[in-house]
Write an enzyme that holds these catalytic residues in place. Structure first.
Site: not given
Ligand code: NAP
Length: 486
Positions: A261, A295
């Site tokens: 997602e 999102c």
């Molecule tokens: P993110 O930076 O991708 O982080 C998401 C999760 O992934 C966090 O738990 C993060 O941990 C972890 N993570 C980061 N780097 C990683 C790696 N190399 N390997 C494994 N895990 C890793 O996203 P965010 O800033 O938290 O959230 C915003 C994004 O989520 C936006 O793009 C939004 O559109 C998307 N989103 C999508 C949906 C959907 O249903 N399509 C719903 C909600 C949000 P850390 O926090 O410890 O870095």
């Protein structure tokens, strides 16, 4: 459920440890990281840091618990989920308060999320007892075709900070309903909500090892190591497309089933002949829910020139009434962004749009105190400018005019993302346009569409798979075909 389990909680003493094999504990190295309230930059808690070895221990615990959880009768799994639903429903204010504190959102947004998140436990409690299967004769009569679904195995669940409760329950509930055991890795900004939900699951009767919670600081290497663990069979990720891409490559190493997602860049199209007041009301919800940090947030407004000025004026008028401030004060309709860093990203996008010719008709500035940004309307934004190609994740509405509906559809689809779109207009016309939008979900004459009973997910680089609905549980099940004599 006992009375104790339903008592309203008001404590600010939040759980801030790892949960591995049924025990709350600190990380092996005893280190912690601060959880910050973005409304005033104060420290709410120090949360335990998981080492890589802690993460592997969590997977080992989930692997040990898997056979008996998978063999637990569906009705029993269902009743545990139902109990979690009842507890969360009775403690919605407490759940909302934790989210407000660590995420910064407005209280009404947090309560809305608490209710949405809680519903996943009820919905999947109902789905747990309806896992499909078939028993039929082959067309030429030579065999019986039996199809059954079995839990896929240990599942790694990774969630973002913007909906810290709902993104966790949308994965936990179907995984547990399916009979999978899990390791949950919440975003580092919002671990307290995840810890509270895990605690609720234990109070509801989830056995030791079935749900584990880890918060590594070296997230990339820790997740990679867990994905190489032979017991891990599923990765369910919600977050940015950028990180999703990295994880998909890692999943290829061990051919792990993935559900993704990812990011969005939602167009909001206002057609000629629209009821402008209704479109503005829809825009307020589609844009401002969660302060724009969704999102699903309307990210680009394409408005027909015949209604453009009226729409822009009325939207700014309504947004001017939004009070901005700490979410704990329920009078505030817009809370803080999750961090100063995220707030500054929004400010940079607005500044770049202005440099590119956009005009600010409302807001356009940072506010003092915490990670606050004004509700903002930008007109004369150029399609294809940075603000149109980037997820804003803040309370900013960029408006682009159009004359020709085909152009609007082309611009709406001119993105690598395809999560959601919004179309406002005369119903038949809007429905016809909705069918031309390349997105997994389209809201027609509505500002919100999420529902646990409906399939949530994206096309293109917004993701793979669906959550919620009857499909959500299938993401955690493997179909098996058994052939036998007729
Ligand atoms: P993110 O930076 O991708 O982080 C998401 C999760 O992934 C966090 O738990 C993060 O941990 C972890 N993570 C980061 N780097 C990683 C790696 N190399 N390997 C494994 N895990 C890793 O996203 P965010 O800033 O938290 O959230 C915003 C994004 O989520 C936006 O793009 C939004 O559109 C998307 N989103 C999508 C949906 C959907 O249903 N399509 C719903 C909600 C949000 P850390 O926090 O410890 O870095």
């Amino acid at each position: 459920m006992t009375l104790e389990q339903t008592t309203e909680r008001t404590s600010t003493d939040y759980r801030s440890e790892l949960f591995i094999d049924g025990a709350w504990r600190s990380g092996a190295e005893g280190r912690t990281f601060p959880v910050i309230d973005p409304a005033d930059n104060s420290e709410i808690a120090q949360f335990a840091i998981a080492t890589e070895d802690d993460c592997v221990e969590a997977v080992d615990a989930a692997a040990r618990a898997f056979p008996s959880w998978a063999a637990t009768p569906p009705r029993q799994r269902s009743e545990i989920l139902r109990t979690a639903f009842e507890i969360l429903r009775s403690e919605r204010e407490h759940l909302a308060e934790i989210m407000v504190r660590e995420n910064g959102k407005a209280f009404a947004d947090a309560l809305g999320e608490a209710d949405y998140a809680t519903e996943f436990f009820r919905w999947f409690a109902e789905e747990a007892v309806r896992i499909p299967g078939e028993f039929r004769l082959s067309p030429n009569g030579d065999k019986r075709i039996i199809t059954t679904h079995q839990p896929i195995g240990v599942s790694l669940l990774i969630t973002p900070w913007n909906f810290p409760a709902a993104m966790a329950t949308r994965k936990l509930a179907p995984a547990l309903a399916a009979g999978c055991t899990v390791v949950l890795k919440p975003a580092s900004e919002t671990p307290l909500t995840a810890a509270y939900i895990v605690e609720v699951l234990t109070r509801a009767g989830v056995p030791a090892g079935v749900v584990n919670l880890i918060t590594p600081d070296r997230v990339g290497p820790s997740v990679e190591r867990m994905m190489k663990h032979p017991a891990v069979r599923k990765l369910s990720f919600t977050g940015s497309t950028e990180v999703g891409r990295v994880l998909l490559k890692q999943a290829a190493e061990t051919i792990i089933s993935t559900s993704m997602e990812l990011g969005g860049n939602a167009p909001f199209v206002v057609l000629p002949g629209s009821d402008v007041d209704a479109a503005v009301e829809g825009a307020l919800v589609a844009k401002m829910r969660n302060g724009g940090a969704a999102c699903t947030a309307a990210n680009r407004f394409y408005v027909h020139t015949s209604v453009y000025d009226e729409f822009a004026g009325k939207l700014a008028e309504k947004l001017r009434e939004f009070t901005v401030g700490p979410g704990l004060d329920r009078a505030n309709k817009l809370g803080a962004l999750v961090s100063i860093k995220e707030r500054d990203k929004v400010a940079d996008l607005v500044d770049a749009a202005v440099q590119d010719g956009a005009k600010v008709t409302l807001g356009g500035g940072k506010l003092p105190g915490g990670a606050f940004y004004e509700p903002t309307v930008l007109v004369d934004v150029k399609h294809g400018s940075a603000i149109n190609q980037t997820e804003i994740f803040g309370p900013v509405s960029p408006l682009v005019p159009f004359d020709d509906v085909d152009d609007a559809v082309r611009m709406a689809n001119d993105t690598i993302f395809g999560l959601i779109g919004y179309v406002f207009g005369e119903p038949q016309h809007a429905l016809a346009v909705a069918q031309r939008i390349d997105a997994g979900m389209v809201a027609v004459n509505r500002g919100v569409l999420s529902d646990p009973a409906a399939p949530f997910g994206g096309m293109k680089q917004s993701g793979i798979g669906r959550e919620g609905s009857s499909e959500g549980i299938l993401e955690f099940l493997e179909e098996k075909y058994i052939a036998t004599t007729p």
